[in-house]
Design an enzyme around this catalytic site. Structure first.
Site, PDB file in Angstrom:
ATOM      1  N   GLU A   1      57.135 -55.237-144.372  1.00 24.80           N
ATOM      2  CA  GLU A   1      57.421 -54.195-143.398  1.00 24.80           C
ATOM      3  C   GLU A   1      57.548 -53.076-144.139  1.00 24.80           C
ATOM      4  OE1 GLU A   1      57.611 -54.122-140.281  1.00 24.80           O
ATOM      5  OE2 GLU A   1      57.548 -56.340-140.079  1.00 24.80           O
ATOM      6  N   CYS A  26      45.597 -53.380-127.091  1.00 27.93           N
ATOM      7  CA  CYS A  26      45.854 -51.877-126.659  1.00 27.93           C
ATOM      8  C   CYS A  26      45.610 -50.999-128.289  1.00 27.93           C
ATOM      9  CB  CYS A  26      47.379 -51.665-126.458  1.00 27.93           C
ATOM     10  SG  CYS A  26      47.731 -50.335-125.252  1.00 27.93           S
ATOM     11  N   CYS A  33      41.171 -53.976-122.310  1.00 29.85           N
ATOM     12  CA  CYS A  33      42.131 -54.195-121.148  1.00 29.85           C
ATOM     13  C   CYS A  33      41.771 -55.374-120.385  1.00 29.85           C
ATOM     14  CB  CYS A  33      42.002 -52.854-120.051  1.00 29.85           C
ATOM     15  SG  CYS A  33      42.370 -51.336-120.844  1.00 29.85           S
ATOM     16  N   CYS A  42      44.167 -58.000-121.337  1.00 24.41           N
ATOM     17  CA  CYS A  42      45.628 -57.525-121.212  1.00 24.41           C
ATOM     18  C   CYS A  42      46.351 -58.137-120.298  1.00 24.41           C
ATOM     19  CB  CYS A  42      45.621 -56.009-121.415  1.00 24.41           C
ATOM     20  SG  CYS A  42      47.384 -55.373-121.670  1.00 24.41           S
ATOM     21  N   CYS A  90      49.429 -51.368-115.618  1.00 27.05           N
ATOM     22  CA  CYS A  90      49.335 -50.351-116.646  1.00 27.05           C
ATOM     23  C   CYS A  90      49.143 -48.823-116.029  1.00 27.05           C
ATOM     24  CB  CYS A  90      48.240 -50.761-117.656  1.00 27.05           C
ATOM     25  SG  CYS A  90      48.309 -49.492-118.973  1.00 27.05           S
TER      26      CYS A  90
END
Length: 352
Positions: A38, A197, A204, A207, A213
């Site tokens: 991270e 995205c 899309c 998605c 959206c």
DNA sequence: AAGTCGGGGTC
DNA sequence: GACCCAGACTT
């Protein structure tokens, strides 16, 4: 507006089938490995991190090993990854965990966020991945997904917009009937933003939120999220001395704060005359002009004028903890900024 | 709220 | 070139 209760379940279902499951820091609950990934992934893309991550784990298998290592070793291994305060905070954090938490990372977002280099989003990511805690992240991926799916207007770097996104992200968190759901949800947010995205040409068609959206329905994928306001970047110029003595070059340690803080770099001056003086003090002769090098940072552009010098009367007594002769073959042992590394590598090449 | 802090991917 | 990336920290 998309039904909020449906968002998490649809995202989790998508993640389990289409998400990423084989990144080097996945398939573990080891907080050390998750934390390390991270920190490296802050403002840094996955493909860039992977080789650094492997080298770090090999060299520092545990948080204690990292805590016990000299900071110079950490900086050398981090060199080239950028944002070097991350490396210093990484080392400090390891020492706090090793010495004040008995070698185990705390398990709550609040406690994690108190550690050096761990902010609100990174704390949530660690808590979610390592401890299955119900906490939301808000990174670049999530901001892009939320802005598009829910039509959040405004630049996400603006406080007002960011606060709204934190609230939205919190409201979307699943209730987490089982432990793995929060992990899959958090990973799903990242995966959706990183694989479908994306900023340039979002996919899309694949998605799970395409029909709901706001950006997709209104054809505004290119407008959301709003771009950062443009700002002119100033140009700075610096002269660098590559002082060569056989197969070694002279390196100087930079101060711990500021650009390239704590890294090893070349002697530097603000103009040609000042560099000539630096060169003379170091016993350099036959100063030779090399090809200029330009390096663009986030907030300024740096034009580098390199000068190559021969160490004819190099005063060895000037050598100390902040000034060393580094053998070209062992330059990896020093943390050297990327553009400086480029200059030195070019020199090595010309010697062969 | 604005500035500082890297280097590379990707269009 | 422009723009951004699994942001945090200082001022």
């Amino acid at each position: 507006m998309l039904a909020l209760t449906d968002f998490s379940s649809r995202l989790i279902a998508w993640q389990r089938i289409h998400g990423r499951h084989d990144l080097p820091w996945q398939n573990t609950r080891d907080a050390y490995r998750i934390w390390l990934s991270e920190i490296m992934l802050q403002q840094t893309q996955v493909s860039t991190v992977i080789p650094y991550y492997a080298r770090f784990l090999e060299r520092f298998p545990t948080v204690t090993a990292l805590a016990d290592a000299p900071i110079d070793d950490v900086m050398a291994l981090w060199a080239g990854l950028g944002y070097y305060s991350r490396a210093r905070n990484l080392h400090r954090c390891a020492q706090v965990v090793a010495h004040e938490h008995g070698g185990a990372f705390p398990q709550t977002v609040e406690a994690l966020a108190m550690l050096p280099g761990i902010g609100r989003s990174t704390a949530a990511a660690i808590a979610s991945f390592a401890f299955a805690a119900r906490a939301t992240i808000l990174d670049g991926n999530v901001k892009r997904v939320l802005a598009r799916v829910f039509g959040v207007e405004g630049f996400p770097g603006e406080k007002r917009v960011e606060n709204a996104m934190w609230a939205l992200a919190e409201s979307l968190l699943p209730d987490a009937a089982n432990k793995d759901e929060v992990t899959a949800y958090t990973q799903g947010l990242m995966d959706l933003g990183a694989t479908l995205c994306v900023r340039g040409k979002p996919d899309c068609v694949r998605c799970p939120f395409a029909s709901d959206c706001v950006a997709k329905v209104e054809g505004r994928q290119r407008e959301l999220p709003a771009a950062r306001p443009k700002k002119a970047v100033p140009t700075r110029k610096t002269w660098m001395l590559i002082l060569q003595d056989g197969d070694s070059v002279l390196l100087q340690k930079r101060p711990p704060v500021g650009i390239w803080g704590g890294l090893w770099s070349l002697p530097e001056a603000a103009d040609e005359a000042a560099l000539a003086e630096v060169a003379r003090d170091l016993g350099a002769e036959h100063l030779q002009r090399l090809a200029p090098l330009s390096h663009t940072f986030t907030h300024f552009k740096l034009d580098i004028e390199p000068r190559l010098g021969e160490a004819c009367s190099a005063p060895r007594e000037l050598m100390n903890a902040e000034t060393v002769w580094a053998p070209l073959a062992k330059i990896d042992a020093y943390g050297v900024p990327a553009p400086v590394r480029k200059l030195i590598d070019a020199l090595s090449g010309s010697l062969i």
